[in-house]
Design an enzyme around this catalytic site. Structure first.
Site, PDB file in Angstrom:
ATOM      1  CG  HIS A  56      -1.845   1.279   1.318  1.00 30.08           C
ATOM      2  ND1 HIS A  56      -2.896   1.308   0.403  1.00 30.08           N
ATOM      3  CD2 HIS A  56      -1.809   2.447   1.727  1.00 30.08           C
ATOM      4  CE1 HIS A  56      -3.626   2.598   0.625  1.00 30.08           C
ATOM      5  NE2 HIS A  56      -2.636   3.197   1.575  1.00 30.08           N
TER       6      HIS A  56
ATOM      7  CG  ASP B 211     -12.674   3.265   4.366  1.00 32.11           C
ATOM      8  OD1 ASP B 211     -12.243   4.059   5.403  1.00 32.11           O
ATOM      9  OD2 ASP B 211     -12.350   3.376   3.251  1.00 32.11           O
TER      10      ASP B 211
ATOM     11  NE  ARG C   5     -11.149  10.383   7.634  1.00 30.08           N
ATOM     12  CZ  ARG C   5     -10.247   9.462   7.312  1.00 30.08           C
ATOM     13  NH1 ARG C   5     -10.528   8.157   6.909  1.00 30.08           N
ATOM     14  NH2 ARG C   5      -9.034   9.735   7.163  1.00 30.08           N
TER      15      ARG C   5
ATOM     16  CB  SER D  37      -9.463   4.850   6.389  1.00 28.18           C
ATOM     17  OG  SER D  37      -9.516   4.824   5.271  1.00 28.18           O
TER      18      SER D  37
ATOM     19  CE  LYS E  46      -9.637   1.658   2.602  1.00 31.54           C
ATOM     20  NZ  LYS E  46      -9.740   2.975   2.068  1.00 31.54           N
TER      21      LYS E  46
HETATM   22  N1  URA Z   1      -6.379   6.704   2.151  1.00 33.01           N
HETATM   23  C1  URA Z   1      -7.497   5.880   2.569  1.00 33.01           C
HETATM   24  O1  URA Z   1      -7.706   4.602   2.098  1.00 33.01           O
HETATM   25  N2  URA Z   1      -7.824   6.286   3.801  1.00 33.01           N
HETATM   26  C2  URA Z   1      -7.530   7.435   4.274  1.00 33.01           C
HETATM   27  O2  URA Z   1      -8.093   7.816   5.422  1.00 33.01           O
HETATM   28  C3  URA Z   1      -6.467   8.220   3.827  1.00 33.01           C
HETATM   29  C4  URA Z   1      -6.035   7.606   2.566  1.00 33.01           C
END
Ligand code: URA
Length: 433
Positions: free
Chosen positions: A82, A161, A168, A183, A187
């Site tokens: 990621h 999320d 947000r 967040s 995932k």
């Molecule tokens: N990427 C995400 O998936 N979530 C966040 O809160 C910030 C960046």
């Protein structure tokens, strides 16, 4: 339990227990908690923070809010990567085939871009016919057949999320380390991989502007991953100038293919991609240490096996393989405009955030969710920080829609100049494990 009490407790600096966090997340998904109450709690979390236990509880509650992908039928340590997002960051396109060619199953989910940063899924849509949204069976089949799978989120993963992120985004509560951690990690945990390498970017082109913030985010994500049994490691990397020469979807596919074919091997993009891939080989258990992993990565690229994997993956997922060898089959821009250096000197800075916004304005990115992209447009950066430049040399090629007026000034304003040689800064700022 009342949401009002949770908001009040957090406002006063208290900690929420895991039952309270689950109550909140359940209410976000079933609609029993109205958005204004969630927005108030998000703002309180931004100001008051969350301790490690609360962050863990939030991550788990969000992970459990929807489907989870089961990859256990596929042998081996399934590895994911990621990146917290940057300009010109196409490392995912390079890493998948390289890691697969080295024998580690690579299972990655990617997103679409918003604002100045692009998204991997958008880059893939530049390959004609390629399926970028795989259902869980198709995802597993791609992983089994080609050694890697990379898709937009499949099934109904982490609906909490999606709802919280949308809130947000409009309430200035994105920049919070526990909220970002929960967040991203919810995932990742729902995605089913056993190991994860994080690329936490730091600098003016990134979410985290300072090294201290990037370190804190990396620490928080590594702690959460480890507490849930993941093998996990984070690299902290500089994001000041764009990564590689291309910004824009088809252009970034071209650059990734060139790297998989062994070109630009001494450039920053190749170095960073190969290092991230090597870290994944170590976590995946096929290399004893980083040095031997780097050797495996180099052999996979030099032998052509990594590029062959990319072709096989593209074919498997419905994409036109010919376009990877003949770029005229990829989306093209209507016109190319060259922007030349107005002076001689050394390039001392290149503002990736500003260039990302310029590329977005050309149509390569989205100002708002739902905006349509022009996959052929973008820009090519001809000089990087530290390079000497002669007056009149090309600095950028802008790929724009036919008929668009391309003024050079905004592009030239992204360049900082020096009268004397400038040493580029190292790209790797630290490791958190
Ligand atoms: N990427 C995400 O998936 N979530 C966040 O809160 C910030 C960046």
């Amino acid at each position: 339990m009342r949401m009002y009490d949770l908001i009040h407790a957090k406002k006063m600096g208290g900690a929420l227990n895991s039952d309270q966090v689950r109550f909140w997340i359940r209410g976000v998904v079933d609609g029993s908690i109205p958005p204004e109450q969630s927005a108030a709690l998000l703002m309180a979390v931004c100001w008051r923070g969350m301790d490690t236990e609360e962050t863990l509880a939030l991550t788990l509650a969000m992970r459990d809010s929807g489907d989870r992908l089961d990859l256990s039928a596929i042998p081996g340590v399934k590895v994911d990567k990621h990146s917290t997002g940057g300009v010109g960051d196409k490392t995912t396109l390079i890493i998948g085939p390289v890691v697969a060619a080295c024998g580690v199953p690579c299972a990655m989910f990617s997103g679409r871009g918003l604002g100045h940063t692009g998204g991997t899924v958008d880059k893939y849509t530049a390959i004609p016919g390629l399926r970028v949204e795989l259902d869980p069976d198709a995802f597993r089949e791609s992983l089994r057949a080609t050694g890697f799978a990379n898709s937009a989120q499949t099934g109904d993963i982490c609906p909490a999320d999606r709802r919280l992120y949308a809130l947000r985004d409009v309430t200035a509560t994105v920049e919070s380390i526990p909220l970002i951690t929960a967040s991203i990690m919810s995932k990742k945990l729902a995605g089913g991989a056993d190991a994860l390498v994080l690329d936490v970017k730091c600098g003016q082109g990134a979410f985290m502007r300072t090294l201290e913030e990037a370190q804190a985010l990396a620490r928080s994500m590594v702690d959460v991953g480890r507490a849930h049994g993941m093998k996990i490691k984070a690299l902290l990397t500089r994001m000041e100038e764009p990564l590689g020469w291309a910004i824009g979807n088809a252009l970034e596919v071209m650059e990734s293919v060139e790297i998989l074919k062994g070109m630009h091997g001494d450039g920053l993009l190749a170095q960073m991609s190969f290092r991230l891939a090597a870290e994944m080989l170590v976590l995946g258990g096929v290399a004893q240490d980083l040095e031997s992993a780097m050797g495996q990565v180099a052999r996979a690229v030099q032998s052509g096996e990594a590029m062959e994997r990319f072709r096989a993956w593209t074919r498997h997922n419905g994409g036109e393989v010919r376009s990877l060898d003949d770029f005229s089959g990829l989306p093209q821009a209507g016109q190319c405009v060259e922007i030349r250096a107005p002076r001689r000197g050394w390039m001392a800075a290149l503002d990736s955030r500003a260039l990302g916004i310029l590329a977005m304005e050309l149509g390569a990115g989205r100002r708002n969710q739902g905006d349509l992209l022009d996959l052929g447009v973008g820009l090519r950066v001809h000089r990087k920080v530290g390079d000497p430049v002669e007056a009149g040399e090309p600095l950028f090629t802008v790929f724009a829609k036919a008929g668009t007026q391309v003024a050079p000034e905004p592009f030239l304003a992204t360049v900082g100049w020096s009268e004397s040689p400038v040493a580029p800064e190292p790209w790797l700022l630290g490791v958190v494990e």
